[in-house]
Enzyme design. Structure first.
Site, short mmCIF file in Angstrom:
data_model
loop_
_atom_site.label_atom_id
_atom_site.label_comp_id
_atom_site.label_asym_id
_atom_site.label_seq_id
_atom_site.Cartn_x
_atom_site.Cartn_y
_atom_site.Cartn_z
N VAL A 198 -10.02 -1.31 -3.76
CA VAL A 198 -9.31 -2.29 -3.64
C VAL A 198 -8.46 -2.20 -2.42
CG1 VAL A 198 -9.26 -3.05 -6.08
CG2 VAL A 198 -7.40 -1.58 -5.05
N GLU A 199 -8.19 -3.43 -1.76
CA GLU A 199 -7.10 -3.63 -0.88
C GLU A 199 -7.75 -2.69 0.59
OE1 GLU A 199 -3.03 -3.51 -0.88
OE2 GLU A 199 -3.05 -4.51 -2.77
N GLY A 200 -9.22 -3.02 0.71
CA GLY A 200 -9.86 -2.26 1.63
C GLY A 200 -10.41 -0.77 1.26
N ARG A 250 0.89 -1.23 -0.05
CA ARG A 250 0.12 0.06 0.03
C ARG A 250 0.75 1.27 0.02
NH1 ARG A 250 -4.20 -1.74 4.79
NH2 ARG A 250 -5.75 -2.72 3.48
#
Length: 804
Positions: A494-496, A372
């Site tokens: 995406v990714e949370g 991230r």
């Protein structure tokens, strides 16, 4: 009897109170202060007796723990004043490291430390890769080509594999490129300026995926077999984490693996899963899978329910289903659902072997923290730089009412946002890369990066689309921003999802992770360790007192009591950051006291705290960039704009917290005061004009701001055509000014300069060569502002291809 008059005693006592409170002194010194105050005011004997008893209790740890701390522990546990931590939260908190984020929670940031952190530069070796293979990838297919065919051309896939784009982060010993995080970020920035599909495809293989997990946790056998195959592109990886009922709450996955003994007396896993949103899933040959591992017969000797585990599954294994594809906003990167129906694999397909069984969540959290922090900022910054380049040129080329639209203040305003935020984003991207490359895994900073970079990118794209108008919405090979605008929501989710990242992760987990004492106190309470709690709690109380005095005095002095570690025009921003940090730290503890363990459910409040923390970090990164790049005066307009914008966001965060405090009267007074005495206000129109002019002017500053993106200079390309028109239009401006001056002087009629070219030539105001410059500029401008149009047959064919 006190011999000192009250006129001396009272100011002295008050001054010492302020000094001790501001610098934060230990308990024994506070005890001496109170004793001296009693003596100065001739306190009666009974007060001395009470004070002596209280001072002894508080200054002798054994007495304090038995008489006071133990009672506090019981009360906190019964009232649930501190948050409880689930196992998955515990894994997430412990997975990363604390970096400069701790400084902002401290209330007294160490700016020498912040400015001594690495601020990396691209090496000649990496620059050669950017100028060579990366530029070649960008030239092989533009964004419209990729969207028209819904895929890369075959030769581009082959080239990506040949040049090890899927193995950038894999060490050279495994046939990868062995790139640093900075190098990977630079590649992603350049690819993002060409097509979002490039970054989605290359990014997943180098961030969250089998390679990342194998590098850190894989067995030697797994590394030796899989990593070279991944680096060479012989295996196309994907990672299956998200499920229909486990999106941002990925820890709630229900996919299951059961350990059993086969007829050959070896151990196997029987896997069943249903996943979605899996990038590269449709074409993957190697699937990384997150699932809950159960061992009902305790064959592994680690219990029946081991928890989340990660394993490698060949996609040609019977039972693996990868037959469908999602359509994310029409952006043609491979993204798909996948199912597994009674898939059988050996138990040694667990990443890291049996030893890592049940440790998958921590593994994922560690990899996510770094991913991230690198991939999203790089992609977002590449997009921001492209929008800066395009809008700056278009604002000069496009004319309305006889003037370049960039001359209008209504256009200058979004141009200033685009330029100022691009400078800030590039600063934070590089600063964060430096941390990860030195070994940090900053989980809180990575959440800040993921949320803010994707949101700022979306803001910049929206501004760019507003400036381009019809040229932005008419899709086709000439359109430079349309497909990027369409793709903008994808990284948001995406990714949370960003809403969750802002309201639950940045501050709620950040407080536990970065606060000097909260985590120690929670752990002590968890184990009913009164001694450990005592040590943390009373230091915490002293720390709260210090931050209260710092917040109060820095607020009253507008930060001038803080000492700046630098001099010059940016010194005021360091003092303001100290002011903001002290207030943030004080309010953090106030919120914990008011809300206790329910604070993490107060998401509107935690979201505002997250905004303040985010913008303190982004502001500090901006200041670090200015220092690292030699404090160049020409950069100051960008620094001033970015910092003033950052403090305005901080101001809004504080106002929101004060306006919604559980004590309405106190909140109303505090909110009124903060509006009267703001920590930040928006940049002035004059400063915004400087930024807007800078990105509309050819030269070093514009090139530096957009450095690292792909710029084709071939006029057959949309951006190359716009760049040519921009340069010709800029050069033509000085000639048109000569015509206008002659018109104002009465030598030529009062008409628009571009209508007086022939007459200006006739009377010698301009030369034949200058006429040619004007005509070339007009032709280039008209060509650059053209939008795509299709015959009905062409349009229908294009739609059919995109839906195929």
């Amino acid at each position: 009897m006190n011999i000192f008059p009250p006129a001396i005693v009272i100011p002295t006592v008050a001054l010492l109170l302020i000094i001790f409170g501001y610098i934060g002194v230990p308990l024994w010194l506070w005890s001496l202060y109170i004793a001296a105050t009693f003596w100065a005011f001739n306190a009666p004997i009974w007060m001395w007796i009470v004070f002596g008893i209280v001072a002894l209790i508080f200054n002798i740890p054994q007495l304090r723990q038995g008489l006071i701390t133990s009672a506090i522990v019981k009360n906190i546990k019964s009232q649930q004043l501190l948050p409880t931590i689930s196992d998955t939260e515990q894994a997430a908190i412990e997975a990363g490291t604390v970096w400069v984020d701790r400084e902002f929670f401290s209330g007294k940031p160490d700016f020498k430390r912040i400015n001594s952190e690495p601020y990396p530069e691209v090496t000649p070796e990496i620059q050669a890769f950017l100028d060579g293979p990366v530029a070649r990838v960008c030239s092989m297919a533009n964004d419209w080509d990729i969207h028209s065919r819904n895929d890369f051309p075959p030769e581009l896939w082959d080239y990506l594999k040949q040049e090890r784009f899927f193995g950038m982060m894999i060490p050279k010993e495994y046939d990868g490129l062995g790139f640093s995080n900075l190098a990977y970020s630079a590649v992603m920035t350049k690819l993002a300026s060409r097509s979002f599909v490039h970054t989605a495809t290359v990014g997943v293989t180098n961030s969250l995926g089998p390679a990342k997990l194998l590098l850190k946790y894989g067995t030697p056998e797994q590394k030796n077999y899989y990593l070279p195959r991944l680096a060479r592109g012989e295996e196309i990886p994907c990672f299956a984490l998200t499920e229909p009922n486990a999106g941002s709450d990925a820890a709630s996955i229900t996919s299951e693996g059961v350990v059993f003994k086969g007829e050959d007396d070896k151990l196997y896993l029987r896997l069943n899963w249903k996943k979605r949103y899996i990038t590269l899933g449709t074409i993957a040959t190697l699937l990384g899978l997150a699932f809950r591992l159960k061992d009902p017969e305790n064959l592994l000797g680690k219990g029946e329910n081991l928890g989340i585990t990660c394993a490698l599954i060949s996609t040609n294994t019977p039972g693996v289903v990868l037959s469908q594809r999602h359509d994310p906003m029409g952006v043609p990167f491979y993204n798909s659902p996948t199912e597994g129906r009674d898939v059988i694999v050996p138990v040694d397909q667990i990443i890291g072997g049996v030893e890592q069984a049940g440790r998958g969540w921590k593994m994922l959290m560690q990899c996510l923290a770094a991913g991230r922090a690198i991939g999203f900022p790089a992609t977002s910054t590449g997009i921001a730089k492209l929008v800066t380049r395009v809008t700056g040129a278009y604002a000069v080329v496009r004319k309305q009412f006889g003037l370049s639209i960039g001359r209008f203040e209504g256009i200058e305003e979004p141009l200033a946002r685009i330029g100022g935020l691009t400078y800030l984003m590039d600063a934070a991207r590089l600063y964060t890369c430096g941390a990860v490359d030195k070994g940090e895994k900053p989980s809180v900073i990575s959440a800040i990066a993921k949320y803010n970079f994707t949101e700022l990118s979306r803001k910049i794209i929206n501004d760019g689309m507003d400036i381009l108008g019809g040229a932005g919405i008419s899709l086709g090979p000439r359109n430079l921003l349309g497909n990027i605008y369409i793709a903008a929501p994808i990284p948001i989710t995406v990714e949370g999802a960003n809403i969750l990242t802002r309201t639950m992760i940045i501050f709620s987990q950040g407080t536990i992770r970065c606060h000097p004492y909260i985590y120690q106190e929670i752990e002590a309470l968890k184990h009913s360790d009164v001694k450990a709690f005592d040590a943390a709690f009373w230091h915490h109380v002293g720390w709260m007192v210090r931050n209260f005095f710092r917040a109060l005095l820095l607020n009253l002095s507008r930060g001038y009591l803080a000492i700046s570690t630098v001099s010059g025009p940016t010194a005021k921003y360091y003092r303001k950051l100290a002011w903001a940090s002290a207030t943030f730290a004080c309010l953090t503890d106030t919120a914990i006291v008011f809300f206790g363990g329910t604070l993490k459910r107060k998401e509107k409040i935690t979201g505002r705290f997250a905004d303040i923390l985010s913008w303190m970090y982004l502001g500090a990164a901006t200041l670090r960039r200015f220092e690292a790049e030699g404090r160049k005066p020409e950069d100051l307009p960008f620094v001033h704009w970015a910092m003033q914008y950052a403090f305005t966001q901080i101001q809004q965060g504080f106002e929101g917290i004060f306006s919604n405090m559980p004590v309405p009267i106190l909140g109303a007074v505090a909110s009124w005061w903060w509006r009267l005495n703001p920590v930040g206000t928006m940049p002035s129109d004059r400063l915004g004009s400087q930024i807007a002019r800078s990105i509309q002017t050819p030269g070093m500053q514009r090139d530096k701001l957009t450095e690292g993106i792909y710029i084709p200079y071939n006029v057959s390309e949309a951006l190359g055509r716009l760049e040519q028109a921009f340069l010709l239009s800029f050069n033509a401006e000085s000639i048109l000014k000569k015509i206008k001056t002659a018109s104002d002087a009465g030598k030529l009629p009062k008409e628009k300069p571009d209508r007086l070219i022939k007459k200006a030539l006739e009377i010698g105001v301009i030369s034949a060569e200058e006429v040619e410059v004007l005509l070339n500029a007009k032709l280039a401008r008209n060509n650059a502002i053209e939008v795509d149009a299709f015959t009905l047959e062409q349009y229908q064919k294009t739609r059919e291809l995109s839906q195929a």
